[in-house]
Scaffold this motif. Structure first.
Motif, PDB file in Angstrom:
ATOM      1  N   SER A   1     -13.543 -66.103  62.794  1.00 33.90           N
ATOM      2  CA  SER A   1     -13.290 -64.701  63.130  1.00 33.90           C
ATOM      3  C   SER A   1     -13.123 -63.869  61.878  1.00 33.90           C
ATOM      4  O   SER A   1     -13.636 -62.745  61.772  1.00 33.90           O
ATOM      5  CB  SER A   1     -12.045 -64.602  64.004  1.00 33.90           C
ATOM      6  N   ILE A   2     -12.392 -64.436  60.889  1.00 33.65           N
ATOM      7  CA  ILE A   2     -12.186 -63.704  59.631  1.00 33.65           C
ATOM      8  C   ILE A   2     -13.513 -63.497  58.911  1.00 33.65           C
ATOM      9  O   ILE A   2     -13.794 -62.418  58.370  1.00 33.65           O
ATOM     10  CB  ILE A   2     -11.179 -64.470  58.744  1.00 33.65           C
ATOM     11  N   LYS A   3     -14.362 -64.554  58.911  1.00 33.06           N
ATOM     12  CA  LYS A   3     -15.679 -64.417  58.288  1.00 33.06           C
ATOM     13  C   LYS A   3     -16.498 -63.347  58.987  1.00 33.06           C
ATOM     14  O   LYS A   3     -17.164 -62.524  58.340  1.00 33.06           O
ATOM     15  CB  LYS A   3     -16.412 -65.756  58.319  1.00 33.06           C
ATOM     16  N   SER A   4     -16.478 -63.376  60.364  1.00 30.61           N
ATOM     17  CA  SER A   4     -17.219 -62.373  61.130  1.00 30.61           C
ATOM     18  C   SER A   4     -16.685 -60.978  60.841  1.00 30.61           C
ATOM     19  O   SER A   4     -17.445 -60.023  60.639  1.00 30.61           O
ATOM     20  CB  SER A   4     -17.110 -62.682  62.619  1.00 30.61           C
ATOM     21  N   THR A   5     -15.333 -60.892  60.809  1.00 30.83           N
ATOM     22  CA  THR A   5     -14.725 -59.595  60.498  1.00 30.83           C
ATOM     23  C   THR A   5     -15.100 -59.153  59.094  1.00 30.83           C
ATOM     24  O   THR A   5     -15.376 -57.973  58.835  1.00 30.83           O
ATOM     25  CB  THR A   5     -13.200 -59.684  60.633  1.00 30.83           C
ATOM     26  N   GLY A   6     -15.112 -60.133  58.163  1.00 24.94           N
ATOM     27  CA  GLY A   6     -15.506 -59.809  56.791  1.00 24.94           C
ATOM     28  C   GLY A   6     -16.932 -59.306  56.722  1.00 24.94           C
ATOM     29  O   GLY A   6     -17.227 -58.337  56.010  1.00 24.94           O
ATOM     30  N   THR A   7     -17.823 -59.948  57.488  1.00 25.11           N
ATOM     31  CA  THR A   7     -19.228 -59.494  57.529  1.00 25.11           C
ATOM     32  C   THR A   7     -19.318 -58.086  58.083  1.00 25.11           C
ATOM     33  O   THR A   7     -20.032 -57.228  57.549  1.00 25.11           O
ATOM     34  CB  THR A   7     -20.062 -60.455  58.383  1.00 25.11           C
ATOM     35  N   ALA A   8     -18.558 -57.861  59.205  1.00 29.62           N
ATOM     36  CA  ALA A   8     -18.573 -56.523  59.811  1.00 29.62           C
ATOM     37  C   ALA A   8     -18.004 -55.492  58.849  1.00 29.62           C
ATOM     38  O   ALA A   8     -18.522 -54.370  58.729  1.00 29.62           O
ATOM     39  CB  ALA A   8     -17.771 -56.536  61.120  1.00 29.62           C
ATOM     40  N   LEU A   9     -16.911 -55.872  58.156  1.00 35.68           N
ATOM     41  CA  LEU A   9     -16.310 -54.952  57.193  1.00 35.68           C
ATOM     42  C   LEU A   9     -17.273 -54.659  56.046  1.00 35.68           C
ATOM     43  O   LEU A   9     -17.347 -53.531  55.551  1.00 35.68           O
ATOM     44  CB  LEU A   9     -15.002 -55.535  56.654  1.00 35.68           C
ATOM     45  N   SER A  10     -18.017 -55.689  55.628  1.00 35.20           N
ATOM     46  CA  SER A  10     -19.006 -55.481  54.572  1.00 35.20           C
ATOM     47  C   SER A  10     -20.073 -54.497  55.020  1.00 35.20           C
ATOM     48  O   SER A  10     -20.484 -53.590  54.274  1.00 35.20           O
ATOM     49  CB  SER A  10     -19.635 -56.820  54.179  1.00 35.20           C
ATOM     50  N   ALA A  11     -20.533 -54.692  56.298  1.00 34.22           N
ATOM     51  CA  ALA A  11     -21.538 -53.770  56.835  1.00 34.22           C
ATOM     52  C   ALA A  11     -20.964 -52.363  56.942  1.00 34.22           C
ATOM     53  O   ALA A  11     -21.627 -51.377  56.599  1.00 34.22           O
ATOM     54  CB  ALA A  11     -22.017 -54.255  58.210  1.00 34.22           C
ATOM     55  N   ASP A  12     -19.700 -52.271  57.441  1.00 35.16           N
ATOM     56  CA  ASP A  12     -19.073 -50.951  57.545  1.00 35.16           C
ATOM     57  C   ASP A  12     -18.912 -50.318  56.165  1.00 35.16           C
ATOM     58  O   ASP A  12     -19.094 -49.101  55.998  1.00 35.16           O
ATOM     59  CB  ASP A  12     -17.700 -51.069  58.224  1.00 35.16           C
ATOM     60  N   LEU A  13     -18.554 -51.142  55.187  1.00 33.25           N
ATOM     61  CA  LEU A  13     -18.387 -50.625  53.828  1.00 33.25           C
ATOM     62  C   LEU A  13     -19.711 -50.093  53.286  1.00 33.25           C
ATOM     63  O   LEU A  13     -19.764 -49.016  52.685  1.00 33.25           O
ATOM     64  CB  LEU A  13     -17.848 -51.738  52.924  1.00 33.25           C
ATOM     65  N   ALA A  14     -20.789 -50.866  53.541  1.00 35.06           N
ATOM     66  CA  ALA A  14     -22.109 -50.407  53.100  1.00 35.06           C
ATOM     67  C   ALA A  14     -22.483 -49.104  53.795  1.00 35.06           C
ATOM     68  O   ALA A  14     -23.027 -48.175  53.181  1.00 35.06           O
ATOM     69  CB  ALA A  14     -23.153 -51.487  53.379  1.00 35.06           C
ATOM     70  N   LYS A  15     -22.163 -49.028  55.124  1.00 33.38           N
ATOM     71  CA  LYS A  15     -22.459 -47.816  55.883  1.00 33.38           C
ATOM     72  C   LYS A  15     -21.652 -46.640  55.345  1.00 33.38           C
ATOM     73  O   LYS A  15     -22.163 -45.526  55.208  1.00 33.38           O
ATOM     74  CB  LYS A  15     -22.144 -48.047  57.362  1.00 33.38           C
ATOM     75  N   LEU A  16     -20.359 -46.907  55.053  1.00 33.99           N
ATOM     76  CA  LEU A  16     -19.518 -45.847  54.511  1.00 33.99           C
ATOM     77  C   LEU A  16     -20.026 -45.368  53.158  1.00 33.99           C
ATOM     78  O   LEU A  16     -20.016 -44.168  52.856  1.00 33.99           O
ATOM     79  CB  LEU A  16     -18.074 -46.348  54.390  1.00 33.99           C
ATOM     80  N   LYS A  17     -20.499 -46.318  52.345  1.00 37.14           N
ATOM     81  CA  LYS A  17     -21.057 -45.938  51.047  1.00 37.14           C
ATOM     82  C   LYS A  17     -22.295 -45.066  51.226  1.00 37.14           C
ATOM     83  O   LYS A  17     -22.497 -44.080  50.515  1.00 37.14           O
ATOM     84  CB  LYS A  17     -21.387 -47.186  50.227  1.00 37.14           C
ATOM     85  N   SER A  18     -23.141 -45.479  52.209  1.00 36.27           N
ATOM     86  CA  SER A  18     -24.340 -44.684  52.485  1.00 36.27           C
ATOM     87  C   SER A  18     -23.961 -43.291  52.981  1.00 36.27           C
ATOM     88  O   SER A  18     -24.536 -42.281  52.560  1.00 36.27           O
ATOM     89  CB  SER A  18     -25.208 -45.407  53.522  1.00 36.27           C
ATOM     90  N   GLU A  19     -22.976 -43.247  53.926  1.00 35.63           N
ATOM     91  CA  GLU A  19     -22.533 -41.951  54.442  1.00 35.63           C
ATOM     92  C   GLU A  19     -21.908 -41.115  53.330  1.00 35.63           C
ATOM     93  O   GLU A  19     -22.092 -39.891  53.287  1.00 35.63           O
ATOM     94  CB  GLU A  19     -21.525 -42.164  55.578  1.00 35.63           C
ATOM     95  N   GLU A  20     -21.179 -41.791  52.435  1.00 39.17           N
ATOM     96  CA  GLU A  20     -20.584 -41.063  51.316  1.00 39.17           C
ATOM     97  C   GLU A  20     -21.671 -40.457  50.434  1.00 39.17           C
ATOM     98  O   GLU A  20     -21.566 -39.304  49.994  1.00 39.17           O
ATOM     99  CB  GLU A  20     -19.696 -42.004  50.504  1.00 39.17           C
TER     100      GLU A  20
END
Length: 269
Positions: free
Chosen positions: A78-97
């Protein structure tokens, strides 16, 4: 003899006593061994129970450990999955930024252009005074729109009046054309080009282009004197066949080529 029997009896008794003593000793040994065996068995049973209890506890601990391990494994997944999702969200946030930064840059550019435009409108126009200026522009636009509507109404009235005048001019022009046509018709004069006395018709060198119609009543003149009447029966653009009104001819007079044809009844102008 008695002595011997007595001795044998004594020996037998002694033997019996010795046997009984030996047997008693063996019995005691066996009893002690049995008691010791029972005690050992009880101890073994007790130890076995303790061992079983320990085994059960160890099994329970093992099951708990396995369950905890599974939970930990699931938690890790679950932590790995959450980490993957957080990584994707972080990439998305960087793109949105990055997009927002670009939009901010465009807004800054647009703001600079607005300020330049406002400056061109006058030194007193700023973003703070823009609403007031826009209201002035809107009021001016409304006034001009009203003026434009008034002008359009005037133009519409003028167009309507012009259309009425144009219609009247067309009517007058048509009336004048008809009048001129009647005037021209009154001046119709043509020459007889051929005469057939036997069939009672003649040929006139003028037709519909000169204003002849089937209703036109014609007179025939010779030397300024009326000598007869004719009625058009077949009209072509440049010639007309007309029937001779024999009753209208003077006595002894016959129509000839060269005689002139005029209108019998000129139309009123």
């Amino acid at each position: 003899m008695k002595t011997i029997l007595y001795i044998v009896a004594i020996i037998t008794a002694c033997g019996a006593a010795i046997f009984s003593f030996n047997h008693s000793r063996k019995f005691d040994a066996l009893q002690k061994s049995r008691v010791e065996a029972i005690a050992t068995n009880k101890k073994v049973t007790a130890d076995s129970s303790v061992a079983d209890k320990n085994i059960k506890e160890e099994k329970d601990q093992l099951a708990a450990a396995q369950e905890k391990q599974e939970l930990l494994t699931q938690s890790v997944s679950s932590i790995k999955s959450t980490g993957t999702a957080l990584s994707a969200d972080l990439a998305k946030l960087k793109s949105e930024e990055a997009t927002q930064n670009e939009e901010f840059a465009q807004l800054d550019k647009a703001l600079a252009e607005v300020n330049t435009t406002l400056a061109s409108l006058g030194g007193d126009v700023t973003l703070d005074t823009q609403p007031e200026k826009l209201q002035q522009i809107e009021d001016d636009k409304t006034a001009k729109q009203k003026k434009l509507e008034e002008l359009e109404a005037l133009v519409g009235g003028a167009d309507k009046s012009l259309a009425t005048n144009r219609a009247e001019m067309e009517r007058l022009s048509k009336r004048m054309a008809e009048r001129n046509a009647r005037i021209r018709g009154n001046s119709i004069e043509a020459v007889v080009t051929a005469v057939n006395q036997g069939w009672g018709f003649l040929l006139i060198g003028a037709g519909s282009n000169s204003g002849f119609t089937p209703q036109t009543s014609l007179l025939v003149e010779r030397d300024g004197r009326k000598i007869g009447r004719v009625r058009p029966s077949s009209i072509e653009p440049n010639q007309t066949i007309a029937e001779i009104d024999l009753k209208s001819l003077s006595s002894g007079v016959s129509l000839q080529p060269g005689d002139r044809v005029i209108l019998a009844k000129p139309e009123a102008n």
